[in-house]
Design a protein around this motif. Sequence first.
Motif, short mmCIF file in Angstrom:
data_model
loop_
_atom_site.label_atom_id
_atom_site.label_comp_id
_atom_site.label_asym_id
_atom_site.label_seq_id
_atom_site.Cartn_x
_atom_site.Cartn_y
_atom_site.Cartn_z
N ALA A 115 1.23 -1.18 0.33
CA ALA A 115 0.02 0.30 -0.23
C ALA A 115 0.98 1.08 0.14
CB ALA A 115 -0.97 -0.14 1.03
N LEU A 116 2.29 1.53 1.00
CA LEU A 116 3.16 2.03 0.68
C LEU A 116 3.32 2.53 -0.36
CD1 LEU A 116 3.88 4.74 1.92
CD2 LEU A 116 5.86 2.92 3.23
N PHE A 117 3.88 1.55 -0.79
CA PHE A 117 4.54 1.83 -2.51
C PHE A 117 3.76 1.92 -3.04
CE2 PHE A 117 8.35 0.40 0.22
CZ PHE A 117 9.49 0.87 -0.46
N THR A 118 3.02 1.91 -3.44
CA THR A 118 1.40 1.64 -4.39
C THR A 118 1.49 3.42 -4.47
OG1 THR A 118 0.85 -0.38 -4.24
CG2 THR A 118 -0.87 1.51 -5.57
N ALA A 119 1.32 4.18 -3.04
CA ALA A 119 0.91 5.27 -2.82
C ALA A 119 2.17 5.96 -3.37
CB ALA A 119 0.49 5.20 -1.40
N LEU A 120 3.38 6.16 -3.01
CA LEU A 120 4.55 6.60 -3.59
C LEU A 120 4.46 6.36 -4.83
CD1 LEU A 120 7.10 5.87 -1.26
CD2 LEU A 120 5.91 7.61 -1.41
N LEU A 121 3.85 5.07 -5.77
CA LEU A 121 4.27 5.47 -7.34
C LEU A 121 2.86 6.29 -7.79
CD1 LEU A 121 4.80 4.13 -9.45
CD2 LEU A 121 3.40 2.40 -9.45
N SER A 122 2.32 6.06 -7.32
CA SER A 122 0.79 7.40 -7.48
C SER A 122 1.25 8.57 -7.33
CB SER A 122 -0.50 7.18 -6.92
OG SER A 122 -0.59 5.53 -7.05
#
Length: 338
Positions: free
Chosen positions: A161-168
């Motif tokens: 969830a964290l790295f998906t948010a950073l990717l977004s």
Amino acid sequence: MRASVVGCLCFAGLIVVAMVSACVGRFPLHAGQVLHAMLAAAGMNPGPPPPDADMVHTILFGARLPRIGGAICVGASLSVAGAAYQAVFRNPLVSPGLLGVLAGAGTGAALGIVWGAGPAGVAGLSFVGGLAAVAFGVGVAHMFDAASMLMLVFGGLISSALFTALLSLLKYVADPQNQLPDIVFWLLGSLTQVTPRALSVLVLPVLAGTMLLSACGRMLDGLAMGDEEARTLGIPVMALRYGVIGGATVLAALTVSVAGMIGWVGLVVPHVARLLVGPCNMRVLPVSACIGAIFLLVCDDLARSLSAEEIPVGLIADLLGVVVFVSVLPLLRRGWRA
């Protein structure tokens, strides 16, 4: 005996599919042209060269063979990583992305594209991002209960969830004209960036990782009986678990850094391997490597042949993976009930 026969057939099938792949593409080649070029490159005397020998050599050795090698390495790595994750977590629905390696690798690649790091920099940051995501997930698990499988999965979900948010966030701040299309294309997965140099870096770690994880097959079988039973057999449960997770993560992150995000391979292929050779992980892991390589070679052939413009291989892998998974699901469900 059956497993040995299946293994030999899978290896022979891989060679056949690789030879067919050398002939398939926007510029089709005949088997005779490919054989002549390869014999000439090996220093043999295959006879007088045909008129288009130089063009065939350029197509074959400059583009097609590196892609074939890349597809074999990536497909084998993702399949072995998926089989190892499923064995460690004792869950047939686990894939290499469970602990956040795919989200982390995507974030690292996007960061490299936004920074203008170049192809090598993007690949390096992608690899580091995948490892960082898994390290973060494992760290979260250690904060609560390092021995709990549930906490490890929980840490992986938080990391994803964290790295998906950073990717977004990186996609939001990227230049919509130049950088954002590159990020989106990379996330779709492609083998166009596989060069002979990248392949030379990829081959040895893939071979070493596959052999090491396969050598742990018997201990993984013991781990399937539960932690306490495995300890009574003398298996170092924690060292084995985190060692296999680390090896599988390195394989997955390395391949994602070269070819982008390619899904379903690590989830579907191990199930097909178990249907063919049974549940023994010492057999499942190497057979998964062969089947995964064949699967991604077929996907890449379709990506290069279905239309005038090349289709991202990740899309083909997703579509074909769904079809294969639905096809074998009735057989898998019988095993899950047992």
